[in-house]
Design an enzyme around this catalytic site. Structure first.
Site, PDB file in Angstrom:
ATOM      1  N   ARG A   1     -44.918 -18.413 -59.797  1.00 32.04           N
ATOM      2  CA  ARG A   1     -45.335 -19.808 -59.668  1.00 32.04           C
ATOM      3  C   ARG A   1     -45.676 -20.038 -58.197  1.00 32.04           C
ATOM      4  O   ARG A   1     -44.854 -19.767 -57.314  1.00 32.04           O
ATOM      5  CB  ARG A   1     -44.201 -20.736 -60.088  1.00 32.04           C
ATOM      6  CG  ARG A   1     -44.564 -22.177 -59.872  1.00 32.04           C
ATOM      7  CD  ARG A   1     -43.349 -23.046 -59.899  1.00 32.04           C
ATOM      8  NE  ARG A   1     -43.741 -24.427 -59.698  1.00 32.04           N
ATOM      9  CZ  ARG A   1     -42.989 -25.303 -59.053  1.00 32.04           C
ATOM     10  NH1 ARG A   1     -41.835 -24.946 -58.548  1.00 32.04           N
ATOM     11  NH2 ARG A   1     -43.387 -26.535 -58.913  1.00 32.04           N
TER      12      ARG A   1
ATOM     13  N   ASN B   1     -39.989 -18.048 -59.745  1.00 34.33           N
ATOM     14  CA  ASN B   1     -40.299 -19.289 -59.036  1.00 34.33           C
ATOM     15  C   ASN B   1     -39.441 -19.294 -57.775  1.00 34.33           C
ATOM     16  O   ASN B   1     -38.263 -19.660 -57.820  1.00 34.33           O
ATOM     17  CB  ASN B   1     -39.986 -20.473 -59.962  1.00 34.33           C
ATOM     18  CG  ASN B   1     -40.265 -21.802 -59.307  1.00 34.33           C
ATOM     19  OD1 ASN B   1     -40.626 -21.861 -58.123  1.00 34.33           O
ATOM     20  ND2 ASN B   1     -40.102 -22.868 -60.056  1.00 34.33           N
TER      21      ASN B   1
ATOM     22  N   HIS C   1     -47.340 -30.017 -60.615  1.00 34.73           N
ATOM     23  CA  HIS C   1     -46.832 -29.920 -61.995  1.00 34.73           C
ATOM     24  C   HIS C   1     -47.944 -29.540 -62.971  1.00 34.73           C
ATOM     25  O   HIS C   1     -47.872 -29.873 -64.160  1.00 34.73           O
ATOM     26  CB  HIS C   1     -46.216 -31.254 -62.488  1.00 34.73           C
ATOM     27  CG  HIS C   1     -44.973 -31.675 -61.785  1.00 34.73           C
ATOM     28  ND1 HIS C   1     -44.725 -32.983 -61.435  1.00 34.73           N
ATOM     29  CD2 HIS C   1     -43.910 -30.967 -61.347  1.00 34.73           C
ATOM     30  CE1 HIS C   1     -43.560 -33.060 -60.825  1.00 34.73           C
ATOM     31  NE2 HIS C   1     -43.048 -31.842 -60.743  1.00 34.73           N
TER      32      HIS C   1
ATOM     33  N   ARG D   1     -37.589 -38.528 -53.421  1.00 33.00           N
ATOM     34  CA  ARG D   1     -38.858 -38.884 -52.772  1.00 33.00           C
ATOM     35  C   ARG D   1     -39.217 -40.328 -53.079  1.00 33.00           C
ATOM     36  O   ARG D   1     -39.027 -40.798 -54.203  1.00 33.00           O
ATOM     37  CB  ARG D   1     -39.995 -37.985 -53.282  1.00 33.00           C
ATOM     38  CG  ARG D   1     -39.810 -36.537 -52.939  1.00 33.00           C
ATOM     39  CD  ARG D   1     -41.050 -35.743 -53.354  1.00 33.00           C
ATOM     40  NE  ARG D   1     -40.748 -34.324 -53.380  1.00 33.00           N
ATOM     41  CZ  ARG D   1     -40.921 -33.532 -54.433  1.00 33.00           C
ATOM     42  NH1 ARG D   1     -41.428 -34.011 -55.555  1.00 33.00           N
ATOM     43  NH2 ARG D   1     -40.615 -32.260 -54.370  1.00 33.00           N
TER      44      ARG D   1
ATOM     45  N   GLU E   1     -42.872 -24.381 -68.520  1.00 32.16           N
ATOM     46  CA  GLU E   1     -43.753 -23.862 -67.469  1.00 32.16           C
ATOM     47  C   GLU E   1     -43.693 -22.337 -67.411  1.00 32.16           C
ATOM     48  O   GLU E   1     -44.699 -21.675 -67.159  1.00 32.16           O
ATOM     49  CB  GLU E   1     -43.352 -24.468 -66.118  1.00 32.16           C
ATOM     50  CG  GLU E   1     -43.608 -25.963 -66.090  1.00 32.16           C
ATOM     51  CD  GLU E   1     -42.997 -26.669 -64.899  1.00 32.16           C
ATOM     52  OE1 GLU E   1     -43.669 -26.808 -63.884  1.00 32.16           O
ATOM     53  OE2 GLU E   1     -41.834 -27.090 -64.996  1.00 32.16           O
TER      54      GLU E   1
END
Ligand code: AMP
Length: 398
Positions: free
Chosen positions: A90, A7, A179, A239, A383
């Site tokens: 990813r 990733n 996600h 965020r 993941e």
């Protein structure tokens, strides 16, 4: 089959070497501060942890070091990189091109490159990771697993923005969602926990530094909170989530910011960090709230209210909900956030068992009360396993 899961971020790199037969991570780690100085934290099993502080001017030195930690040094788990069968990457943005994982070819890299304007930092870093692996682990197949792919089942009424339609047809302006590997993994685990019931209505709450909710109807993404970019939806670590678009020109004027600066502000200085003025790490904000800090208390209330508003909205959209699942750093670890996000929903048949909710574990578990119509689960996400399994599905049989 041994899959190296990568990733690659703009200045970081997460990795895991996964044995797809057992689903176990043989070794894992995180490289940070690439291009600044460089630090690698490597783990083998639960006991062996090692930190390397080595100059890493680019991602190439970072991946070279990852391969060395796997094959030499005291952290070695394989004799040579030849034992790595494939690499699973990813990739953050797959746009509308990619509805599932794919084997990486020149054509695929070009298509991911074309999506860079939608995810400038992420997709560029992902491509860099692919190119370096092709060079350092030659002859081994690479697979791309997209964060957006799972959400490609959303119908137009849930992915379009209410702007003139040609903005979608000309510029591909729409909600993509992110996600996806986590929402896919967690909803599949929930379906198993529901006894493989048909036509399930599931809400996955992925609550981490980045957070999103997903309504999963019959195993498919029906709607999700993140949008064209990961900025939309819930309040996150840094965020802001949903805000009135009018805020943007207003703040630009007041703070004398250009478009790049305002987006950076909303992505990196807002959310839990901006609201609390303490940290983007929720643990610190909870501690401050416990010590009586008013802003910290309001931050936590806002965070939970937003989650609850989306839970209710998605339950309405699906005409009910069989299971609500909590996952990721906050979802898996914070009983406080789970309790507040589910409070006062008994009128909808959603009742949390406060005692079960307090039990800490790394296993899938149910935290709903006996009389709850909706099951509430905590399901640790994985993941990397999804990326390794997708890689195996595409490569393994060949
Ligand atoms: P992730 O992005 O999934 O790694 O999640 C990171 C977030 O999880 C950070 O905001 C952490 O503060 C939060 N987190 C981890 N453990 C806890 C905990 N016990 N209570 C509250 N938040 C937590």
């Amino acid at each position: 089959m041994l899959v190296l899961v990568l990733n690659a971020g703009s200045s970081s790199l997460k990795y895991q070497l996964v044995d797809t037969k057992t689903g176990e991570a043989i070794a894992s780690g995180l490289v940070e501060r690439i291009g600044i100085d460089g630090i690698l934290k490597h783990e083998v099993g639960i006991n062996k942890k090692l930190t390397f502080e080595i100059e890493m001017p680019t991602h190439k030195e970072a991946i070279e070091l990852v391969l060395k930690t796997l094959t030499i040094y005291e952290t070695k788990v394989i004799d040579s990189i030849d034992e790595i069968d494939a690499i699973g990457h990813r990739v953050v943005h797959g746009g509308e091109n990619f509805k599932s994982s794919v084997i990486i070819t020149e054509k695929v890299i070009k298509q991911i490159e074309e999506l860079i304007p939608l995810a400038p930092l992420h997709n560029s870093a992902n491509i860099l990771g692919m190119r370096i692996c092709q060079e350092l682990i030659p002859g081994k197949p690479n697979v791309a697993v997209f964060d957006t792919a799972f959400h490609q089942t959303m119908p137009p009424e849930n992915y379009l923005y209410a702007v003139p339609h040609e903005d979608y047809t000309k510029f591909k302006l729409r909600k993509y969602g992110f996600h996806g590997t986590s929402h896919s993994y967690v909803s599949k685990e929930a379906i198993k926990l529901l006894g493989n019931k048909k036509d399930t209505k599931i809400i996955v709450c992925h609550l981490g530094n980045g957070s999103s909710l997903c309504a999963v109807r019959d195993g498919k993404s029906l709607c999700t909170t993140m949008g064209l970019t990961p900025l939309e939806g819930l309040i996150m670590g840094t965020r802001c989530g949903d805000i009135d678009a009018g805020v943007i020109p207003y703040l630009m004027g007041k703070k004398n910011m250009d478009p790049h600066q305002i987006i950076d502000y909303l992505n990196k200085k807002s959310g839990i960090l901006g609201l609390s003025g303490i940290s983007s790490d929720l643990r610190e904000v909870i501690k401050a709230a416990n010590d009586g800090d008013k802003r910290a208390k309001t931050t936590i209330k806002m965070l939970c209210n937003k989650i609850k508003r989306f839970i209710c909205s998605y339950a309405g959209l699906m005409g009910g909900v069989d299971a609500i699942c909590f996952t990721a750093g906050i979802g898996e670890n914070s009983d406080l956030i789970r309790e507040n996000a589910c409070s006062d929903l008994d009128f909808m048949g959603i009742v949390l068992d406060k005692e079960k909710n307090k039990i800490r574990s790394k296993e899938n578990r149910e935290i709903s009360a006996e009389d709850s119509n909706t099951k509430i689960f905590v399901i640790p996400t994985n993941e990397e396993l999804v990326i390794a399994q997708d890689t195996y599905k595409l490569i393994g049989k060949g």
